[in-house]
Write an enzyme that holds these catalytic residues in place. Structure first.
Site, PDB file in Angstrom:
ATOM      1  CD  GLU A 109      10.365 -14.839  17.627  1.00 16.43           C
ATOM      2  OE1 GLU A 109       9.777 -15.367  16.667  1.00 16.43           O
ATOM      3  OE2 GLU A 109      11.545 -14.431  17.554  1.00 16.43           O
TER       4      GLU A 109
ATOM      5  CG  ASP B 266      14.335 -12.401  21.775  1.00 19.32           C
ATOM      6  OD1 ASP B 266      13.227 -11.931  21.435  1.00 19.32           O
ATOM      7  OD2 ASP B 266      14.630 -13.589  21.571  1.00 19.32           O
TER       8      ASP B 266
ATOM      9  CD  GLU C  42       8.815 -11.825  14.162  1.00 23.75           C
ATOM     10  OE1 GLU C  42       9.797 -11.384  13.519  1.00 23.75           O
ATOM     11  OE2 GLU C  42       8.927 -12.528  15.182  1.00 23.75           O
TER      12      GLU C  42
END
Length: 393
Positions: free
Chosen positions: A146, A84, A171
């Protein structure tokens, strides 16, 4: 074994960026991630991965996690990320956020670094390694939501999903390994008093008056936490509490009948969000009793625990070796504590820059793509292709 034919890396990146998978607390903005998951499933199946799709129960729409496995056995390496993105202000972008654009030696697009771009890099990294025998499995995990609730990661923990021994989350960290971050709690205090004419305070019970004592007590609690807990490895070494917004009353000449406060609290590793909430609840109950007023206390969303994988972990040490950077801490939260809860040593490491995430013109420098692919290849080779004894170090 012939090498499977995948679309070129740029085309894969463009395909994912073109899919709107915004997750938001606002139902008007929230989108399903299913198209992203199905596209990833197609590509990983093409490489011979066994793909499982896990339904995730969220507030607004149907969402999925993807778990793609290559190789058999125990242990192995997990490469994890979320599918997302945050919402965006399209008018502030120099280019269409849903169209991959190349300029200034970088790719631009919503989610390119945070973090849809991670998955095509995995595909590009593993493709030339498939001719070798995998001693332990490679597991790719792609999660939902998330950016809002972390429901995708929570679903993995609730199912006690059997994954691998070591996990890397891609990330944006500027190619530096991260082995710890603070947790986050977002809480709400609502004081229910009773309104009345302001000329006679006995006609009501002023919620704003009671909130004055709540604010003072929370500030005192914040000071106590700062004295009690300290970790110099963080830029801000103490836990923080931010009194973020307050609303109450409706007119100067009416006793305030209701007042609401929202705040966040960011604990250090080793601090329990459950214990913190219990402490706050006890303090609020005492104020409620002293002022004969009703105080409601509840979370705005389920908390995320602080995360730490010890610096002595072989996985942390190997990531340091690969990147030539010491492991660091960051202020933002990730899905790492959920993977740790499943028994994995976890490191957060990705090619993007967190300063470019959640911003107009989110981008990923082209210069970092090949170096990061090589890091992924060395991780896969070390933890999946070489001797399985590596997996239980």
């Amino acid at each position: 074994m012939s090498t499977p034919v995948l679309p070129p890396l740029r085309d894969m990146l463009a395909s994912l960026i073109a899919i709107n998978s915004i997750s938001s607390a606002s139902p008007q903005l929230d989108q399903s991630n299913q198209p992203v998951i199905h596209q990833l499933a197609t590509w990983f199946e093409l490489l011979g991965f066994k793909v499982d799709l896990m339904p995730v129960h969220t507030t607004h729409s149907k969402k999925l996690n993807l778990i793609a496995r290559y190789g058999e056995g125990h242990g192995g390496l997990v490469l994890a990320g979320h599918t997302d993105t945050v919402p965006c202000d399209e008018h502030l972008w120099q280019s269409n956020p849903f169209q991959l654009t190349e300029r200034d030696n970088a790719y631009f697009g919503l989610g390119i670094c945070d973090m849809k771009g991670f998955f095509p890099l995995i595909l590009e990294a593993v493709k030339p390694l498939l001719s070798q025998k995998f001693q332990c499995p490679l597991i790719v995990v792609a999660t939902a939501d998330e950016e809002t609730s972390m429901d995708g990661a929570r679903a993995l923990v609730e199912a006690q999903q059997k994954l691998g021994r070591f996990a890397l989350i891609g990330e944006p960290t500027n190619m530096k390994p991260i082995n710890m971050h603070k947790g986050i709690m977002m809480e709400r205090v609502v004081i229910h008093g009773s309104s009345g004419h302001s000329s006679d305070p006995s006609l009501g019970n002023n919620a704003l008056d009671a909130m004055y004592y709540v604010l003072g007590d929370l500030i005192q609690f914040r000071q106590q936490l700062a004295k009690q807990f300290n970790n110099p490895l963080f830029t801000v070494p103490s836990p923080t509490m931010n009194l973020g917004c307050i609303h109450g009353g409706d007119n100067p000449n009416r006793i305030c009948g209701s007042c609401e406060l929202a705040f966040d609290l960011r604990p250090l590793p080793g601090m329990s969000t459950e214990n913190l909430r219990e402490s706050i609840q006890k303090r609020l109950a005492l104020i409620a009793e002293q002022h004969s007023i009703d105080i409601e206390f509840n979370p705005l969303f389920p908390s995320v625990e602080a995360f730490e994988t010890p610096a002595q972990s072989p996985f942390v040490q190997y990531c340091q070796q690969l990147t030539q950077h010491e492991a660091e801490s960051v202020a933002f939260a990730t899905e790492a504590p959920f993977l740790n809860a499943l028994g994995m040593d976890t490191v957060v490491l990705g090619p993007g820059d967190i300063a470019k995430a959640h911003q107009p013109d989110e981008c990923l420098p082209l210069s970092r793509i090949n170096p990061f692919i090589k890091i992924l290849q060395r991780l896969i080779h070390h933890y999946c292709i070489t001797s399985p004894n590596v997996q239980t170090t």
